[in-house]
Motif scaffolding. Structure first.
Motif, PDB file in Angstrom:
ATOM      1  N   UNK A   1       4.605  11.770   2.233  1.00 54.33           N
ATOM      2  CA  UNK A   1       5.972  11.630   1.749  1.00 54.33           C
ATOM      3  C   UNK A   1       6.019  10.995   0.368  1.00 54.33           C
ATOM      4  N   UNK A   2       7.183  11.127  -0.282  1.00 54.97           N
ATOM      5  CA  UNK A   2       7.324  10.624  -1.643  1.00 54.97           C
ATOM      6  C   UNK A   2       7.313   9.103  -1.682  1.00 54.97           C
ATOM      7  N   UNK A   3       7.781   8.483  -0.595  1.00 49.77           N
ATOM      8  CA  UNK A   3       7.796   7.022  -0.547  1.00 49.77           C
ATOM      9  C   UNK A   3       6.633   6.565   0.325  1.00 49.77           C
ATOM     10  N   UNK A   4       5.490   6.399  -0.289  1.00 51.05           N
ATOM     11  CA  UNK A   4       4.290   6.034   0.467  1.00 51.05           C
ATOM     12  C   UNK A   4       3.287   5.373  -0.455  1.00 51.05           C
ATOM     13  N   UNK A   5       2.361   4.671   0.155  1.00 48.22           N
ATOM     14  CA  UNK A   5       1.305   4.023  -0.607  1.00 48.22           C
ATOM     15  C   UNK A   5       0.495   5.052  -1.392  1.00 48.22           C
ATOM     16  N   UNK A   6       0.155   6.167  -0.723  1.00 53.47           N
ATOM     17  CA  UNK A   6      -0.673   7.178  -1.359  1.00 53.47           C
ATOM     18  C   UNK A   6       0.016   7.749  -2.599  1.00 53.47           C
ATOM     19  N   UNK A   7       1.332   8.030  -2.468  1.00 52.21           N
ATOM     20  CA  UNK A   7       2.057   8.614  -3.600  1.00 52.21           C
ATOM     21  C   UNK A   7       2.176   7.622  -4.756  1.00 52.21           C
ATOM     22  N   UNK A   8       2.506   6.374  -4.448  1.00 46.59           N
ATOM     23  CA  UNK A   8       2.725   5.426  -5.548  1.00 46.59           C
ATOM     24  C   UNK A   8       1.424   5.179  -6.312  1.00 46.59           C
ATOM     25  N   UNK A   9       0.306   5.180  -5.598  1.00 46.84           N
ATOM     26  CA  UNK A   9      -0.982   4.989  -6.281  1.00 46.84           C
ATOM     27  C   UNK A   9      -1.282   6.191  -7.182  1.00 46.84           C
TER      28      UNK A   9
ATOM     29  N   UNK B   1       6.908   3.211  -9.365  1.00 49.33           N
ATOM     30  CA  UNK B   1       7.844   2.787  -8.318  1.00 49.33           C
ATOM     31  C   UNK B   1       8.365   4.018  -7.599  1.00 49.33           C
ATOM     32  N   UNK B   2       8.321   3.989  -6.290  1.00 53.78           N
ATOM     33  CA  UNK B   2       8.958   5.065  -5.522  1.00 53.78           C
ATOM     34  C   UNK B   2       9.576   4.445  -4.270  1.00 53.78           C
ATOM     35  N   UNK B   3      10.825   4.786  -4.023  1.00 51.59           N
ATOM     36  CA  UNK B   3      11.490   4.157  -2.890  1.00 51.59           C
ATOM     37  C   UNK B   3      12.808   4.823  -2.581  1.00 51.59           C
TER      38      UNK B   3
ATOM     39  N   UNK C   1      16.049   0.911   1.163  1.00 51.18           N
ATOM     40  CA  UNK C   1      15.511  -0.358   0.676  1.00 51.18           C
ATOM     41  C   UNK C   1      13.993  -0.411   0.726  1.00 51.18           C
ATOM     42  N   UNK C   2      13.368   0.600   1.366  1.00 48.92           N
ATOM     43  CA  UNK C   2      11.901   0.667   1.385  1.00 48.92           C
ATOM     44  C   UNK C   2      11.413   1.121   0.012  1.00 48.92           C
ATOM     45  N   UNK C   3      10.556   0.330  -0.607  1.00 44.31           N
ATOM     46  CA  UNK C   3      10.080   0.650  -1.955  1.00 44.31           C
ATOM     47  C   UNK C   3       8.581   0.354  -2.054  1.00 44.31           C
TER      48      UNK C   3
ATOM     49  N   UNK D   1      -6.098  -0.969  -9.289  1.00 41.19           N
ATOM     50  CA  UNK D   1      -4.733  -0.592  -8.954  1.00 41.19           C
ATOM     51  C   UNK D   1      -4.248  -1.485  -7.814  1.00 41.19           C
ATOM     52  N   UNK D   2      -3.181  -2.244  -8.051  1.00 43.26           N
ATOM     53  CA  UNK D   2      -2.600  -3.030  -6.966  1.00 43.26           C
ATOM     54  C   UNK D   2      -1.340  -2.327  -6.496  1.00 43.26           C
ATOM     55  N   UNK D   3      -1.048  -2.424  -5.215  1.00 41.87           N
ATOM     56  CA  UNK D   3       0.128  -1.755  -4.683  1.00 41.87           C
ATOM     57  C   UNK D   3       0.727  -2.624  -3.590  1.00 41.87           C
TER      58      UNK D   3
END
Lengths: 413, 413
Positions: free
Chosen positions: B326-334, B352-354, B368-370, B380-382
């Motif tokens: 999904x677009x709002x996920x750890x994998x996507x934001x990294x 940022x994705x949320x 509110x999930x971001x 890379x920190x997430x």
């Protein structure tokens, strides 16, 4: 029913923060049929707060106070309220439980000064703060209501929405206050006024007309007050219709929304999509669109192409174009807009490139020089602007001009 | 020297606009050594304006009034000032010439109501408005100075900077007022207060300490007033150094600047570059950086990748990643952060994705999930955040958290 708002805190009086709370509170109160008589910002000073409370209570029945409730020494609102009402301070169990709950939630050690947050004047009711440790306070004294809330915006907002406004509505029968706003674009304030002078003259005494100009836009606001909401609404609609007819195609919206929201609504209804290619506005136009709920239906996104290499890589602006004409040029802005259209696969695109300042100007292209383009598959319009020397104003004026150009292009079809 | 600011206009009291003028004016006045005692917003109502003028003149020697100078009927400041001073209105040649100049510049026909803009109370001096038709007015009555200016921000700003402040400086010997701000990040207000309690207790009476919290940041402000500027400055520096030493690595800056400006300064000194990949913040982070002069040295730009297709095309997020996580996920934001780093060729990137809301939440990923990431070539920190239900707050809190993470990563090396 008249209200006053008192914001407490030196940070407002030295200009360190802009008071956004008051405008928000005023909106909520107006919607509930309560008129705000005055908004006063005063310092974290005992005597000054006492005077402000007294003056406000002489003009209004509802007094809303924000700020000065933090755990630190500069915050004296609570003890000053106790002095104003001539009462002592007590530790309140409900407030203490809330402080304990919040510290438990974030698993942090609680300090002595945090426990002090549960101390309140003994004549008030606690308004529970779901988002912070400082309790809100509700006082009813000599027929007046005083509500003290934290200055942290979202703590105050939740209290107002969930507790304060509903409580006031159950206590009072409030008159109807109706505001109706017409957003106009591309016509100056005085021209609008001349054009609708006879309508303005014919307004009854309980309906007022105000002109709110802002960089190429003027909002016309009709405000009425009355006992009979339905009748008042009919009257306001009557005068709105007359003004809208007279002002004609300069009307962008018949509600109090921003120009970008008007554009989003118009495009959403038609299933159209938009992208942006921003250089000197640096994301501000994208932010204007994306701050609105539902904007993702229309706004696909865009590029903040500050560096030339990003104009080339994301927007496919040709290297020769940048070399020959420069980043701030008609040729570049057109390629930016058309590149956004193509690369982002949107129906419309806007592009802005300019010199926001304060540095970077040349004799040919002084600070404030901005090229803007709006494009669809059928047509690309472009225009050069020469704004002033102030960076933030140049960004805002560029955004406003870009929105106006896009709005015109949309309506043009 | 004490001043008051009175802003006139129903639009403030119904919350239609936020009063940004007052904060700006208060800053200018403070810098000149003038303390603002109170800021009052009152309605376009004759009696209310008269009362506000009287109350302000009882507390202060300098009264600054903005608003209510437009050419339309709802604007009554000028005639009310004439009534307050008991004088008549006259047409002023200087003001009229300015109106004529502006209409000539824009080549527009002048209306009768525009000529009315040159009418002023007969006891004032005109402050020429280089950016508009409404003249500013300077009154000296019974030892008090009243300055009336338009409410349009940039008209008022030019008048204050170019005329009003310089004029006041020649008239009065002003005391020194010094504010010193320390920006701290990552430590709560009450913890900071506990840590520096003994320093705060040792402050002399003419120096005050204030805590200004804002979403993960607290600004500490020392404010002093005195006759001897040099001595005061030494004292303030002394206490600043003590606090900075105590607060240690939570200090982000020793001046009143924003966190993003601190980051820009830090990166500029080291020749580092930055890009951004913004989904739910929609350009807001880019705007925060690019509003600062000189940001182009550090900030190359970025993507506002609202639509998934743009996450793929501009940021090279893999289609499978979006499909699987999904677009709002750890994998996507990294992948967004690392894609920005690679595609935009910057040294650092934030992503940022949320789900900003109010719609779009699911039981798994509520509004509110971001997810936020900060990346450099080395690391890379997430982190996942769960903010609230309010869209604008979610955008602001996401931006603040992203800046904090980037700041930590920068200092970490």
């Amino acid at each position: 029913m008249l209200a006053e708002i008192i914001t407490i805190g030196d940070e407002i009086l030295i200009g360190q923060i802009v008071d956004t709370n008051s405008a928000w509170m005023a909106q909520q109160l107006n919607n509930a049929g309560i008129r705000v008589k005055q908004i006063s910002s005063v310092s974290d000073d005992r005597q000054h707060i006492l005077t402000a409370l007294k003056e406000a209570s002489e003009r209004a029945n509802l007094i809303f106070i924000t700020g000065g409730l933090g755990p630190t020494k500069d915050d004296i609102t609570k003890t000053t309220l106790a002095e104003y009402f001539g009462v002592g301070m007590v530790e309140n169990k409900e407030a203490l439980d809330n402080v304990l709950r919040i510290f438990a939630k974030y698993d942090r050690p609680m300090l002595d000064i945090n426990r002090l947050q549960a101390q309140i004047p003994e004549n008030c009711e606690v308004i529970v703060n779901k988002n912070g440790t400082a309790p809100g306070m509700w006082f009813e004294v000599n027929g007046k209501i005083y509500v003290s809330m934290p200055g942290v915006p979202f703590e105050m907002m939740y209290m107002m929405e969930e507790d304060v406004i509903p409580r006031i509505k159950t206590l009072f029968k409030l008159p109807a206050i109706i505001h109706k706003t017409i957003l106009t674009v591309g016509e100056g304030e005085s021209f609008l006024a001349a054009r609708i002078a006879d309508i303005e003259d014919s307004l009854p005494k309980h309906i007022k007309l105000a002109y709110l100009p802002k960089l190429g836009q003027v909002r016309l606001r009709l405000s009425g007050q009355g006992e009979d909401e339905k009748q008042l609404s009919t009257e306001i609609e009557h005068y709105t219709a007359k003004i809208v007819e007279r002002v004609g195609n300069h009307v962008a919206a018949e509600e109090d929304i921003t120009l970008e929201k008007t554009i989003l609504n118009f495009m959403a209804e038609r299933g159209l999509t938009l992208s942006a290619a921003e250089s000197c506005t640096g994301g501000y136009i994208s932010h204007l669109f994306t701050q609105h709920p539902g904007s993702s239906k229309v706004f696909l996104g865009g590029a903040v192409s500050y560096a030339n290499q990003l104009k080339e890589s994301i927007l496919s602006v040709k290297h020769e174009t940048l070399e020959t004409y420069g980043a701030v040029s008609e040729e570049t802005v057109v390629e930016m807009a058309e590149g956004a259209l193509r690369n982002f696969k949107s129906d419309y695109a806007i592009a802005v490139t300019g010199i926001a300042g304060p540095d970077g100007g040349t004799p040919d292209k002084p600070v404030g020089t901005v090229w803007i383009a709006a494009a669809s598959a059928q047509k690309t319009v472009r225009k050069k602007f020469t704004f002033g020397s102030k960076r933030l104003q140049n960004i805002e004026r560029s955004a406003s001009a870009a929105l106006f150009m896009l709005n015109t292009l949309l309506k043009d079809v």
